[in-house]
Design an enzyme around this catalytic site. Structure first.
Site, PDB file in Angstrom:
ATOM      1  N   GLU A   1     -52.863 -69.916 -56.544  1.00  0.00           N
ATOM      2  CA  GLU A   1     -52.944 -71.347 -57.479  1.00  0.00           C
ATOM      3  C   GLU A   1     -54.180 -71.024 -58.310  1.00  0.00           C
ATOM      4  OE1 GLU A   1     -55.920 -73.512 -57.156  1.00  0.00           O
ATOM      5  OE2 GLU A   1     -56.978 -71.866 -55.860  1.00  0.00           O
TER       6      GLU A   1
ATOM      7  N   THR B   1     -55.541 -69.157 -52.168  1.00  0.00           N
ATOM      8  CA  THR B   1     -56.343 -69.835 -53.120  1.00  0.00           C
ATOM      9  C   THR B   1     -56.874 -68.666 -53.865  1.00  0.00           C
ATOM     10  OG1 THR B   1     -58.429 -69.723 -51.963  1.00  0.00           O
ATOM     11  CG2 THR B   1     -56.888 -71.436 -51.313  1.00  0.00           C
ATOM     12  N   ASP B   2     -57.294 -68.969 -54.908  1.00  0.00           N
ATOM     13  CA  ASP B   2     -58.497 -68.136 -55.939  1.00  0.00           C
ATOM     14  C   ASP B   2     -59.841 -68.244 -55.127  1.00  0.00           C
ATOM     15  OD1 ASP B   2     -59.402 -66.477 -57.836  1.00  0.00           O
ATOM     16  OD2 ASP B   2     -58.347 -67.444 -59.349  1.00  0.00           O
ATOM     17  N   TRP B   3     -60.606 -67.368 -55.633  1.00  0.00           N
ATOM     18  CA  TRP B   3     -61.942 -67.270 -55.053  1.00  0.00           C
ATOM     19  C   TRP B   3     -62.681 -68.390 -54.692  1.00  0.00           C
ATOM     20  CZ3 TRP B   3     -64.245 -62.067 -54.545  1.00  0.00           C
ATOM     21  CH2 TRP B   3     -65.486 -62.063 -53.997  1.00  0.00           C
TER      22      TRP B   3
END
Length: 782
Positions: A292, A325-327
């Site tokens: 995402e 998810t991203d970081w």
């Protein structure tokens, strides 16, 4: 199979390392060539969960399940001496049951700045061995940003950036870059590439413009499809392939002020029209995973959006793979965007409202502890965990981790293969775009006395940009020494082409903060026949690349102005986004945009300068003439003035290419009745030419909705020898003309349609067809 253990330690308070990363001196002789599975096969994607995976899920505890949904960054398992901390690994695997790690030790205080496949594999295998003995005894999946080759693996061939790959108008290179990245990543014991990146590069100020395949939905879709196939191949059987990851879903490339993660304002029907198609192409190609997007769209957090991550991604686009998810993006809802009260609130909403499977929590235990508490208190059902864990374990099974958990050491000999290097150079050769060539100042002649100046001509790292050895590229202290010979420069390329040592002076620094011995530069320019000036940008990634204005530094522009008073100037741009040129556009006799051609881009640039290769790249973005044009696109509304410095699809070659007028097989365009547009192309010389042929449409009016200026509908690239003519046919269907309206219905409005070939390169190569359709007929509804 017993892995070779990495340099490891148990927890220790004795720190003897000075913290300065060293070169990994591991050497090997890469195989000159090797066989591989090519493009074109029908390849598998994620699908239904296998029964044995469901049984495995049912045997896991809540803690086991939550752990599988956690991804932790490698820095948390590295000790103060830059070595693997086995005690830390045991903590994460045994206490938290962590199912995934990510990143390279080289980005997180590992001992080496660029880990060889051998050292990297020792590291990942040592972690894997602990994972198989501790906790739930499930192999971990390791993710890596292998975004343009395995850029974090020493010797891995670093390809041109995504924007350059798109400039080739040849999807073969998107496939090849993915295939080679996969092989080299698996050699290091990693299994999952966070690539390709398929955001549309709309606002050209954006620091991530170079990572993507340009601004056009169709071009990006074709590149994305080929890239996914390159990374994955038959990843359920082929252990030289990795899981690809379509990212960033969705709308990331249009930050309102150009800064990374800034909010985006994109109407939903426009999102479906322009931004979704590349992701749909990646899903259709079988992408195993998705990521995402950072930030918010229309004020709504993508990370918490039921519409974007459930309705659109899962139901409408039918994505069946694993979503990460991203970081730190769940925690960022409370800590950055203020879309949640606290991290517990953010975690609860993410699990309740979306289909996210894995949290790249990265830096702490928060996701694990909060999720366990939410499930045990009955706020989140265990069934919700089962859905995600099943997808995660299925992915691990598909990648062969239950039967082949360790790195295949034999792949290390293929890393840095000359075959791969030549492929990367061919990609650069076909991407480099000639934008101006006044009085045919190019190509240079061997008899020309040429002065070479500027900071980008003597640098490998500037050609690589960000995501190149490190996240932000090599540091100033590391310079080019970190490559240890795995790369070249423009100057070494020129020496190879001319068999002479070029005269070089730096003239100005990369940031444009100071001139370097400018008086001597001007004096040398007066004695030269021509001057080649290499300009561009420092390395950067994400928010570190934020800029307040698009224009190049003043001293870069001034340098060209001063030298141009003396001799003809050829400007070579090495840049991740189309920087404003100011007076350079007028003062330079020739301008070449090389984008970020990768670690091996020096020789291709030199070959184009000296006519050994005829440039055939075309702009995959609109090149702005003013700051106000930063978000101009080829598909903007047709009534809005479109006068950029250079249009999308523009590019020159050294040959005189002519096109006959376009003809169509039928001048009535109806649903289920494709028509063929045909044009004859002739190369009048004096060089062989690779010619991109681009077919566009322009609907002359569209009831109630402003039509696009132009939409790219098809393209191909043909080889033409001197004197050769070829007839090229491209297909067009009425369904191409369908658009999403405000009621989220995809339909067609009848009208005359201009069919054009290369409209901004070859003028008046067009014809008109009549588009027929029932405007009330809905092809698709969201």
């Amino acid at each position: 199979m017993n892995p070779v253990l990495a340099e490891t330690s148990s927890a220790s308070d004795i720190c003897t390392w000075d913290g300065i990363q060293r070169l990994d001196n591991t050497t090997w002789k890469p195989e000159p060539s090797y066989a591989f599975h090519g493009q074109g096969d029908i390849l598998p994607g994620p699908g239904p969960i296998d029964r044995d995976i469901y049984r495995m899920v049912q045997q896991l505890t809540i803690e086991d399940k939550v752990g599988q949904m956690m991804q932790i960054q490698v820095g948390l398992i590295i000790d103060c001496n830059g070595q693997l901390n086995k005690t830390a690994v045991e903590y994460w695997v045994e206490k938290w049951r962590v199912g995934s790690f990510l990143e390279t030790p080289g980005n997180h205080n590992g001992l080496y700045n660029w880990y060889s496949p051998q050292k990297f594999a020792e590291f990942t295998d040592a972690v894997q061995e602990i994972a198989l003995k501790k906790g739930p005894k499930i192999p971990v999946i390791w993710g890596l940003d292998s975004v343009r080759g395995a850029n974090y693996v020493k010797g891995g061939t670093i390809f041109p950036a995504g924007i350059a790959t798109a400039a080739t108008f040849n999807p073969k290179y998107a496939f090849d870059a993915g295939r080679i990245a996969a092989k080299d990543s698996r050699a290091a014991g990693t299994h999952w590439a966070f690539a390709p990146i398929m955001d549309l590069a709309v606002n050209k100020l954006w620091s991530r413009t170079y990572e993507n395949f340009g601004e056009d939905p169709y071009l990006s879709s074709q590149m994305a499809h080929s890239s996914i196939q390159g990374y994955q191949g038959n990843y359920k059987r082929d252990r030289t392939r990795v899981a690809a990851c379509l990212k960033h879903f969705i709308g990331y490339g249009y930050p309102f002020d150009g800064s990374d993660r800034a909010n985006r304002h994109i109407a939903t029907h426009e999102m479906l029209e322009y931004y979704v198609p590349p992701f749909k192409a990646a899903i259709d190609a079988g992408s195993a995973t998705a990521m995402e997007s950072y930030g918010v769209v229309n004020g709504e957090a993508v990370m918490l959006s039921h519409y974007y991550l459930q309705e659109l991604l899962r139901k409408q686009l039918k994505f069946e793979g694993m979503l990460v998810t991203d970081w730190g993006e769940i925690n960022s809802q409370a800590q950055m965007y203020f879309t949640a009260k606290d991290t517990k609130h953010a975690t609860q909403m993410a699990l309740q409202q979306t289909s996210v499977d894995m949290s790249m929590v990265a830096d702490d235990e928060s996701f694990g502890q909060i999720t366990i508490d939410l499930v045990k208190s009955g706020v989140i059902s265990e069934r919700r965990l089962d859905e995600s864990v099943a997808r995660i374990l299925q992915l691990k099974k598909d990648l062969g981790l239950f039967t082949h958990p360790f790195a295949d050491k034999s792949l290390a000999r293929l890393v840095g293969s000359p075959q791969d290097i030549e492929d990367a150079r061919n990609a650069a050769r076909e991407s480099i775009t000639l934008l101006k060539n006044h009085k045919n100042v190019l190509p240079l002649k061997s008899t020309d006395k040429v002065l070479f100046i500027g900071p980008t001509l003597n640098s490998t790292r500037y050609m690589g940009g960000g995501w190149n050895v490190h996240w932000q590229g090599p540091s100033d202290q590391e310079g080019d020494s970190v490559y240890q010979g795995f790369g070249d420069t423009v100057l070494t390329g020129i020496k190879t082409v001319t068999q002479k040592t070029p005269q070089f002076m730096p003239a100005v620094d990369i940031d444009g903060s100071k001139f370097i011995d400018i008086d001597s530069v001007i004096a040398a320019a007066k004695k030269a026949d021509k001057v080649v000036v290499g300009l561009g940008e420092h390395t950067y990634a994400e928010n570190f690349g934020n800029i307040g204005k698009l224009q190049l530094p003043d001293k870069h522009i001034e340098l060209v102005a001063r030298v141009a008073k003396e001799k003809p100037v050829i400007v070579v741009l090495v840049q991740g986004r189309p920087r404003g040129l100011g007076s350079i556009a007028d003062n330079a006799h020739a301008i070449i945009n090389t984008y970020l051609p990768g670690a091996y881009g020096g020789l291709p640039i030199a070959e184009i300068l000296y006519g050994k290769v005829n440039p055939s790249g075309r702009l995959p973005v609109t090149y702005p003439a003013t700051e106000a044009q930063a978000s101009s696109t080829i598909w903007q509304s047709s009534y809005v003035e479109y006068k950029p410095q250079w249009a999308f699809g523009f590019g020159l070659g050294y040959s005189n290419i002519t096109y006959s007028n376009v003809t169509v097989s039928c001048n009535q365009l109806k649903m289920d009745s494709p028509i063929t547009a045909t044009v004859t192309i002739t190369n009048h010389g004096p060089y062989p030419q690779k010619e991109p042929v681009q077919l566009y449409t322009h609907q002359q009016y569209r009831a109630g909705y402003a039509p696009d200026l132009y939409r790219l509908r098809a393209f191909t690239k043909v080889d033409l020898e001197v004197g050769q003519s070829k007839t090229v046919s491209l297909q067009l269907v009425a369904e191409d003309m369908a658009f999403w309206d405000r009621r989220l219905r995809k339909r067609i409005e009848p009208a005359p349609v201009t069919v054009a070939i290369n409209p901004y390169t070859q003028q008046n190569i067009d014809t008109v067809v009549q588009l027929h359709a029932d405007p009330g007929y809905v092809l698709e509804e969201a």
